[in-house]
Design a protein around this motif. Structure first.
Motif, short mmCIF file in Angstrom:
data_model
loop_
_atom_site.label_atom_id
_atom_site.label_comp_id
_atom_site.label_asym_id
_atom_site.label_seq_id
_atom_site.Cartn_x
_atom_site.Cartn_y
_atom_site.Cartn_z
N GLU A 139 12.79 -2.66 -4.12
CA GLU A 139 13.18 -3.59 -3.08
C GLU A 139 12.23 -3.39 -1.90
O GLU A 139 12.05 -2.28 -1.42
CB GLU A 139 14.62 -3.34 -2.64
N GLY A 140 11.60 -4.46 -1.47
CA GLY A 140 10.62 -4.35 -0.40
C GLY A 140 9.24 -4.71 -0.90
O GLY A 140 9.08 -5.50 -1.83
N LEU A 141 8.23 -4.10 -0.30
CA LEU A 141 6.84 -4.48 -0.55
C LEU A 141 6.26 -3.71 -1.74
O LEU A 141 6.28 -2.48 -1.78
CB LEU A 141 6.01 -4.21 0.70
N ASN A 142 5.73 -4.46 -2.71
CA ASN A 142 5.06 -3.90 -3.88
C ASN A 142 3.65 -4.49 -3.93
O ASN A 142 3.48 -5.71 -3.88
CB ASN A 142 5.80 -4.29 -5.16
N ILE A 143 2.64 -3.62 -4.05
CA ILE A 143 1.26 -4.08 -4.04
C ILE A 143 0.50 -3.45 -5.20
O ILE A 143 0.64 -2.25 -5.47
CB ILE A 143 0.55 -3.72 -2.71
N ILE A 144 -0.30 -4.27 -5.88
CA ILE A 144 -1.05 -3.76 -7.02
C ILE A 144 -2.45 -4.36 -7.03
O ILE A 144 -2.66 -5.51 -6.64
CB ILE A 144 -0.31 -4.08 -8.34
N GLY A 145 -3.40 -3.53 -7.45
CA GLY A 145 -4.78 -3.97 -7.60
C GLY A 145 -5.27 -3.61 -8.99
O GLY A 145 -4.69 -4.03 -9.98
N ALA A 146 -6.31 -2.79 -9.05
CA ALA A 146 -6.89 -2.41 -10.34
C ALA A 146 -6.31 -1.11 -10.88
O ALA A 146 -6.69 -0.67 -11.97
CB ALA A 146 -8.40 -2.28 -10.21
N ARG A 147 -5.39 -0.50 -10.13
CA ARG A 147 -4.78 0.75 -10.57
C ARG A 147 -3.27 0.55 -10.69
O ARG A 147 -2.81 -0.53 -10.98
CB ARG A 147 -5.13 1.87 -9.59
N ASN A 148 -2.50 1.62 -10.44
CA ASN A 148 -1.06 1.53 -10.59
C ASN A 148 -0.41 0.83 -9.40
O ASN A 148 -1.00 0.70 -8.33
CB ASN A 148 -0.46 2.93 -10.73
N LEU A 149 0.82 0.41 -9.60
CA LEU A 149 1.60 -0.20 -8.53
C LEU A 149 1.74 0.76 -7.36
O LEU A 149 2.09 1.93 -7.54
CB LEU A 149 2.99 -0.58 -9.07
N ASN A 150 1.43 0.28 -6.16
CA ASN A 150 1.56 1.07 -4.93
C ASN A 150 0.76 2.37 -4.99
O ASN A 150 1.18 3.40 -4.45
CB ASN A 150 3.04 1.38 -4.64
N ASP A 151 -0.40 2.32 -5.62
CA ASP A 151 -1.23 3.52 -5.81
C ASP A 151 -1.68 4.08 -4.46
O ASP A 151 -2.36 3.39 -3.69
CB ASP A 151 -2.45 3.18 -6.66
N PRO A 152 -1.31 5.33 -4.14
CA PRO A 152 -1.69 5.90 -2.83
C PRO A 152 -3.18 6.17 -2.69
O PRO A 152 -3.66 6.37 -1.57
CB PRO A 152 -0.89 7.21 -2.79
#
Length: 259
Positions: A139-152
């Motif tokens: 619940e809330g903000l989820n962001i994904i690019g070329a790696r894992n979801l919400n990758d730090p």
């Protein structure tokens, strides 16, 4: 590459809010969003080279978004990832789409990808390379690019998170207004993360903003047919509202027949 942000179930009247930039070779042809024939109806752009799509919504309120996933070695995909995304958009729900994705990965080989599946009831991210991992959307903000979801460790993902959380985005209007500026942030220097990418013949080629509301009339679909720092977002909301209204009517008809 691509970057995809989903604010999920944080705003009651719009449980799915999306901002996405698509990166691709600049000479790869594509069509702007249009309603695809068949059932369920789908609103999406079309990749004219390999077929399929990178992002779309169907008449049941199912959102599907795709990003390329970095892999250690090429996977020599036998089938276009965009065709898989289109197959998933033909499903009736996010859970059905998840089942479909598992079945497809079991019988076909694809290049590495990340897939977001979300409707008002459930949301998932699939990390797919040599094997698949499923993560439920928070619940809330989820962001994904070329790696894992919400990758730090993904600098671009973390930049997007920082910029999108500078203020409370508690309405679809606020989210889309802020996201339209964040995702149009121009490159600021070589080697530094940015929302818009320009790397020779590979660059940000389009951008999409979506709000899926509880009521079809509140749905919003905006699309920039180029990098959003240079191309304006055009409004495709009437088409989205049309297919969502169709889906609602068909669901009500089925419910009456069933009773």
């Amino acid at each position: 590459m691509c970057l995809l942000a989903v604010q999920y179930r944080l705003v009651p009247e719009s449980p799915i809010l999306v901002a996405a930039n698509r990166e691709e070779y600049v000479d790869r042809p594509s069509q702007t969003p249009s309603i695809q024939s068949g059932k369920p109806r789908v609103l999406c752009g079309i990749d004219q080279k390999a077929g399929g799509t990178w992002l779309g919504v169907n008449q049941n309120g199912l959102f599907v978004g795709l990003t390329n996933r970095a892999t250690a070695t090429p996977l020599f995909g036998q089938r276009s990832r965009g065709q898989l995304a289109m197959d998933l958009l033909r499903c009736t729900s996010s859970r059905r789409a998840l089942e479909k994705a598992h079945a497809e990965f079991a019988k076909n080989r694809y290049e590495g990808c990340n897939i977001i599946l979300a409707d008002a009831k459930a949301g998932f991210a699939i990390h797919a390379d040599e094997r698949q991992e499923v993560v439920e959307l928070q619940e809330g903000l989820n962001i994904i690019g070329a790696r894992n979801l919400n990758d730090p460790d993904d600098g671009r993902v973390q930049l997007a998170r920082r910029l999108l959380t500078l203020q409370t985005l508690d309405s679809p209007v606020k989210f889309l207004a802020v996201a339209s500026k964040v995702f149009a942030r121009s490159p600021v220097g070589q080697g530094r993360p940015s929302m818009v990418i320009r790397n020779g013949d590979y660059a940000t080629v389009s951008s999409t903003l979506i709000a899926l509301g509880v009521k079809p009339r509140d749905a919003i679909y905006q699309f920039s047919s180029g990098a959003p720092d240079e191309s304006k977002y055009e409004d495709y909301s009437p088409m989205l509202r049309d297919i969502l209204s169709r889906g609602l009517r068909e669901a009500r008809t089925k419910a009456k027949v069933g009773s």
